[in-house]
Write a protein that holds these residues in place. Structure first.
Motif, mmCIF file in Angstrom:
data_model
loop_
_atom_site.group_PDB
_atom_site.id
_atom_site.type_symbol
_atom_site.label_atom_id
_atom_site.label_comp_id
_atom_site.label_asym_id
_atom_site.label_seq_id
_atom_site.Cartn_x
_atom_site.Cartn_y
_atom_site.Cartn_z
ATOM 1 N N ALA A 25 50.475 2.886 -14.508
ATOM 2 C CA ALA A 25 49.457 3.388 -13.585
ATOM 3 C C ALA A 25 50.131 4.247 -12.521
ATOM 4 O O ALA A 25 51.314 4.084 -12.223
ATOM 5 C CB ALA A 25 48.694 2.233 -12.938
ATOM 6 N N ARG A 75 41.408 -2.683 -17.173
ATOM 7 C CA ARG A 75 40.950 -2.063 -15.933
ATOM 8 C C ARG A 75 41.936 -1.027 -15.400
ATOM 9 O O ARG A 75 41.543 0.063 -14.981
ATOM 10 C CB ARG A 75 40.715 -3.141 -14.881
ATOM 11 N N TYR A 76 43.230 -1.355 -15.394
ATOM 12 C CA TYR A 76 44.209 -0.546 -14.682
ATOM 13 C C TYR A 76 45.139 0.298 -15.545
ATOM 14 O O TYR A 76 45.709 1.267 -15.045
ATOM 15 C CB TYR A 76 45.074 -1.436 -13.784
ATOM 16 N N ASP A 77 45.336 -0.044 -16.810
ATOM 17 C CA ASP A 77 46.328 0.669 -17.610
ATOM 18 C C ASP A 77 45.970 2.149 -17.752
ATOM 19 O O ASP A 77 44.823 2.498 -18.030
ATOM 20 C CB ASP A 77 46.479 0.029 -18.990
ATOM 21 N N HIS A 78 46.957 3.000 -17.564
ATOM 22 C CA HIS A 78 46.822 4.450 -17.668
ATOM 23 C C HIS A 78 45.710 4.994 -16.776
ATOM 24 O O HIS A 78 44.863 5.771 -17.203
ATOM 25 C CB HIS A 78 46.636 4.879 -19.134
ATOM 26 N N SER A 79 45.722 4.536 -15.542
ATOM 27 C CA SER A 79 44.742 5.016 -14.565
ATOM 28 C C SER A 79 45.459 5.398 -13.277
ATOM 29 O O SER A 79 46.637 5.091 -13.089
ATOM 30 C CB SER A 79 43.689 3.941 -14.283
ATOM 31 N N ASP A 83 41.702 5.776 -7.680
ATOM 32 C CA ASP A 83 40.362 6.096 -8.179
ATOM 33 C C ASP A 83 39.469 4.871 -8.349
ATOM 34 O O ASP A 83 38.266 5.012 -8.554
ATOM 35 C CB ASP A 83 40.444 6.825 -9.524
ATOM 36 N N HIS A 84 40.036 3.677 -8.279
ATOM 37 C CA HIS A 84 39.256 2.448 -8.463
ATOM 38 C C HIS A 84 38.510 2.110 -7.172
ATOM 39 O O HIS A 84 39.044 2.287 -6.074
ATOM 40 C CB HIS A 84 40.168 1.284 -8.869
#
Length: 140
Positions: A25, A75-79, A83-84
């Motif tokens: 991330a 939810r978080y991988d490769h983000s 942006d959350h």
């Protein structure tokens, strides 16, 4: 996967489950005081989640390992963490990421009839830096 030992928390529960995972991330801390971290950059985060309890579900689980991974990794991988929605008002520091992972896991655990509890979340941001998040007892 990692072969890492993490700080242990003393407890009196019968069962202790630990789930290790990693995810990629990016994030940024848009403040001059953050130095190089003010620019968008990424990490391979290594995460350890500790769940405890005295009772198991009908299948014999505190919680299925896959469910824990689904809650966090999907939810978080490769983000980009910024942006959350949980990071709209605060920066996604490692401390806050650990706290948000705990919140997501504990929210799921509270729905289970046998009431397991998440005692600890460890988030390793780099090979030499990690955060341990432990809730206050009244939060469990």
């Amino acid at each position: 996967m990692m072969q890492q030992f993490y700080p242990q928390i003393h407890h009196h529960y019968r069962y202790e489950l630990n789930k290790d995972m990693h995810l990629a991330a990016a994030h940024f801390i848009s403040d001059d005081a953050a130095g190089q971290c003010q620019h968008t950059h990424g990490h391979t985060y290594f995460i350890n989640i500790t769940v405890v309890g005295d009772a198991l579900d009908e299948l014999g689980f505190l919680i299925n390992f896959k469910r824990i991974k689904d809650i966090v990794h999907k939810r978080y991988d490769h983000s980009v963490l910024n942006d959350h929605p949980e990071y709209k008002e605060v920066y996604p520091t490692t401390e806050r990421v650990a706290e948000q992972i705990w919140t997501a896991i504990q929210t799921e655990l509270k729905q289970l009839p046998h009431q397991p509890k998440c005692l600890q979340v460890v988030v390793r941001e780099t090979p030499t830096s990690y955060v341990v998040y432990r809730p206050k007892p009244e939060e469990l």
